[in-house]
Design a protein around this motif. Structure first.
Motif, PDB file in Angstrom:
ATOM      1  N   GLY A   1       9.072  -1.254  11.555  1.00 12.84           N
ATOM      2  CA  GLY A   1       8.849  -2.297  10.556  1.00 12.84           C
ATOM      3  C   GLY A   1       9.838  -3.449  10.713  1.00 12.84           C
ATOM      4  N   ARG A   2       9.384  -4.644  10.393  1.00 16.37           N
ATOM      5  CA  ARG A   2      10.222  -5.838  10.512  1.00 16.37           C
ATOM      6  C   ARG A   2       9.854  -6.808   9.397  1.00 16.37           C
ATOM      7  N   ASP A   3      10.637  -7.870   9.277  1.00 11.39           N
ATOM      8  CA  ASP A   3      10.326  -8.909   8.300  1.00 11.39           C
ATOM      9  C   ASP A   3       9.125  -9.719   8.772  1.00 11.39           C
ATOM     10  N   GLY A   4       8.395 -10.307   7.802  1.00  7.93           N
ATOM     11  CA  GLY A   4       7.210 -11.060   8.171  1.00  7.93           C
ATOM     12  C   GLY A   4       6.980 -12.256   7.285  1.00  7.93           C
ATOM     13  N   PHE A   5       5.810 -12.833   7.436  1.00  5.90           N
ATOM     14  CA  PHE A   5       5.447 -14.104   6.818  1.00  5.90           C
ATOM     15  C   PHE A   5       5.580 -14.079   5.297  1.00  5.90           C
ATOM     16  N   TRP A   6       5.209 -12.974   4.658  1.00  9.27           N
ATOM     17  CA  TRP A   6       5.164 -12.913   3.199  1.00  9.27           C
ATOM     18  C   TRP A   6       6.495 -12.531   2.570  1.00  9.27           C
ATOM     19  N   GLY A   7       7.505 -12.326   3.375  1.00  8.95           N
ATOM     20  CA  GLY A   7       8.838 -12.075   2.850  1.00  8.95           C
ATOM     21  C   GLY A   7       9.052 -10.648   2.393  1.00  8.95           C
TER      22      GLY A   7
ATOM     23  N   TYR B   1       2.950 -10.939  12.734  1.00  9.77           N
ATOM     24  CA  TYR B   1       3.941 -11.510  11.816  1.00  9.77           C
ATOM     25  C   TYR B   1       3.307 -11.947  10.508  1.00  9.77           C
ATOM     26  N   TYR B   2       1.997 -12.193  10.501  1.00 13.95           N
ATOM     27  CA  TYR B   2       1.316 -12.799   9.348  1.00 13.95           C
ATOM     28  C   TYR B   2       0.666 -11.797   8.401  1.00 13.95           C
ATOM     29  N   CYS B   3       0.650 -10.525   8.745  1.00 13.39           N
ATOM     30  CA  CYS B   3      -0.002  -9.517   7.913  1.00 13.39           C
ATOM     31  C   CYS B   3       0.850  -8.257   7.902  1.00 13.39           C
ATOM     32  N   ALA B   4       1.270  -7.825   6.706  1.00 19.59           N
ATOM     33  CA  ALA B   4       2.195  -6.696   6.603  1.00 19.59           C
ATOM     34  C   ALA B   4       1.601  -5.412   7.186  1.00 19.59           C
ATOM     35  N   GLU B   5       0.371  -5.084   6.807  1.00 22.45           N
ATOM     36  CA  GLU B   5      -0.286  -3.870   7.295  1.00 22.45           C
ATOM     37  C   GLU B   5      -1.691  -4.253   7.760  1.00 22.45           C
ATOM     38  N   LEU B   6      -1.818  -4.564   9.021  1.00 17.86           N
ATOM     39  CA  LEU B   6      -3.083  -5.123   9.518  1.00 17.86           C
ATOM     40  C   LEU B   6      -4.218  -4.105   9.447  1.00 17.86           C
ATOM     41  N   VAL B   7      -3.962  -2.870   9.863  1.00 16.01           N
ATOM     42  CA  VAL B   7      -5.025  -1.860   9.854  1.00 16.01           C
ATOM     43  C   VAL B   7      -5.458  -1.568   8.420  1.00 16.01           C
ATOM     44  N   ASN B   8      -4.486  -1.385   7.527  1.00 17.05           N
ATOM     45  CA  ASN B   8      -4.809  -1.119   6.120  1.00 17.05           C
ATOM     46  C   ASN B   8      -5.514  -2.296   5.459  1.00 17.05           C
TER      47      ASN B   8
ATOM     48  N   ALA C   1      -1.909  -6.903   2.923  1.00 18.85           N
ATOM     49  CA  ALA C   1      -1.499  -8.042   3.754  1.00 18.85           C
ATOM     50  C   ALA C   1      -0.129  -8.571   3.361  1.00 18.85           C
ATOM     51  N   THR C   2       0.241  -8.433   2.082  1.00 16.00           N
ATOM     52  CA  THR C   2       1.459  -9.074   1.577  1.00 16.00           C
ATOM     53  C   THR C   2       2.529  -8.106   1.090  1.00 16.00           C
ATOM     54  N   LEU C   3       2.131  -6.923   0.605  1.00 18.36           N
ATOM     55  CA  LEU C   3       3.033  -5.967  -0.035  1.00 18.36           C
ATOM     56  C   LEU C   3       3.767  -6.598  -1.214  1.00 18.36           C
ATOM     57  N   LYS C   4       3.060  -7.446  -1.949  1.00 21.26           N
ATOM     58  CA  LYS C   4       3.601  -8.062  -3.157  1.00 21.26           C
ATOM     59  C   LYS C   4       3.087  -7.316  -4.386  1.00 21.26           C
ATOM     60  N   TYR C   5       3.915  -7.226  -5.424  1.00 23.64           N
ATOM     61  CA  TYR C   5       3.551  -6.482  -6.632  1.00 23.64           C
ATOM     62  C   TYR C   5       2.312  -7.066  -7.308  1.00 23.64           C
ATOM     63  N   GLU C   6       2.227  -8.398  -7.355  1.00 25.45           N
ATOM     64  CA  GLU C   6       1.066  -9.033  -7.991  1.00 25.45           C
ATOM     65  C   GLU C   6      -0.222  -8.643  -7.281  1.00 25.45           C
ATOM     66  N   MET C   7      -0.168  -8.545  -5.958  1.00 26.54           N
ATOM     67  CA  MET C   7      -1.354  -8.168  -5.196  1.00 26.54           C
ATOM     68  C   MET C   7      -1.634  -6.665  -5.319  1.00 26.54           C
ATOM     69  N   GLN C   8      -0.591  -5.866  -5.544  1.00 26.25           N
ATOM     70  CA  GLN C   8      -0.798  -4.451  -5.824  1.00 26.25           C
ATOM     71  C   GLN C   8      -1.617  -4.285  -7.096  1.00 26.25           C
ATOM     72  N   LEU C   9      -1.291  -5.078  -8.121  1.00 26.75           N
ATOM     73  CA  LEU C   9      -2.071  -5.040  -9.357  1.00 26.75           C
ATOM     74  C   LEU C   9      -3.506  -5.493  -9.123  1.00 26.75           C
ATOM     75  N   ALA C  10      -3.687  -6.483  -8.233  1.00 25.61           N
ATOM     76  CA  ALA C  10      -5.032  -6.968  -7.919  1.00 25.61           C
ATOM     77  C   ALA C  10      -5.855  -5.905  -7.208  1.00 25.61           C
ATOM     78  N   ASP C  11      -5.196  -4.924  -6.624  1.00 30.03           N
ATOM     79  CA  ASP C  11      -5.868  -3.786  -6.004  1.00 30.03           C
ATOM     80  C   ASP C  11      -6.133  -2.693  -7.037  1.00 30.03           C
ATOM     81  N   GLU C  12      -5.111  -2.317  -7.786  1.00 29.13           N
ATOM     82  CA  GLU C  12      -5.188  -1.117  -8.618  1.00 29.13           C
ATOM     83  C   GLU C  12      -5.951  -1.320  -9.921  1.00 29.13           C
TER      84      GLU C  12
END
Length: 294
Positions: A11-17, A34-41, A87-98
């Protein structure tokens, strides 16, 4: 280095911080791009887009109950939210999923419990479910406990499924025996098959999801040995998306076929499906694209 053997990076740092989500998965962050945290997922959620569009087209073309428009829209929103989350691993987007997972299963729960009820009763059922949805949302935002979300989702789903089983056996089966005894056993058998296949598919995805979490360290070692692109097959959370996407689609179809039969339209419509080898759909018996006559 061959194009068929690309190193599976850590794992490394990427576009979404920096990650702000409360969950992370076994796929290494920004491993492929670099632009997508988990491309396969992220990309495996395209299963929801494909089947959601297919379902919406069938509802509109064959004039199924409008509640299924809401169900398929919700189904697709879940897929879009999951794509944004992974794609982002951001909390707001986690809520948009769950959270859309909760709302969509409530739509199916409403469809199950409100069928053929009076307008007043339907309004009461809708109010109860909206109230429960608000409570789950508020508490989850406060507690930020993924287990609470998972248990709430499982309970609503199980309630909906078992109510469907009850309706099949204690409402539909007697009706079919009375009005269409020659096809009663066959229709009930294929309906049970669809319900059980959808559950098995969903539970299979859940099993792989858990194995991916429990054995992540060993899977990561295996991915490093296999290297990309072959290591993609070991991304268990991606398989969870594929299998639950298919299982949830089949559950919606199960309800749709159940409604058509409860409405006494089994002579006008059919379940067009070969178990384990085709995508089910409920179509008119005169439909040219049907693969069999049930």
């Amino acid at each position: 280095m061959s194009i068929l053997q690309i190193p599976y990076r850590e794992g490394r740092d990427g576009f979404w911080g920096e990650q702000t989500s409360t969950l992370n998965w076994c796929e290494e962050d920004y491993n492929i791009t670099y632009y997508c945290a988990e491309l396969v997922n992220t990309l495996t959620n395209l299963m929801f887009m494909w089947l959601g569009v297919k379902g919406l087209r069938n509802v509109l073309e064959f004039k199924h109950s409008p509640i299924f428009i809401l169900a398929y829209v919700g189904y697709m929103v879940v897929g879009l939210g999951s794509m944004a989350f992974h794609a982002t691993l951001k909390y707001e987007m986690q809520l948009a999923d769950e959270l859309p997972m909760i709302y969509t299963v409530f739509i199916m729960c409403y469809a199950t419990f409100s069928y053929k009820k009076s307008p007043r009763t339907q309004l009461l059922i809708a109010s109860i479910m909206v109230g429960l949805g608000i409570f789950i949302t508020v508490y989850y935002l406060y507690a930020k406990n993924p287990v609470f979300h998972q248990v709430a989702f499982a309970l609503i789903t199980a309630t909906t499924i078992f109510r469907g089983f009850y309706v099949m056996e204690y409402q539909l089966r007697p009706q079919l025996r009375d009005r269409n005894p020659t096809v009663c056993s066959r229709i009930m058998r294929e309906m049970w098959t669809l319900a059980l296949v959808s559950i098995i598919t969903f539970v299979g995805g859940f099993f792989i999801w858990n194995m991916d979490n429990i054995f992540c360290r060993y899977l990561t070692t295996a991915k490093n040995q296999l290297q990309l692109p072959w290591s993609i097959v070991l991304e268990g959370h991606g398989w969870w998306h594929i299998l639950t996407g298919l299982g949830a689609y089949e559950m919606i179809l199960w309800r749709m076929w159940l409604v058509r039969c409860l409405d006494g339209e089994e002579d006008k419509f059919m379940l067009d499906w070969r178990p384990w080898s085709s995508i089910p759909q409920v179509v008119p018996r005169t439909h040219k694209g049907a693969t069999k006559s049930s």
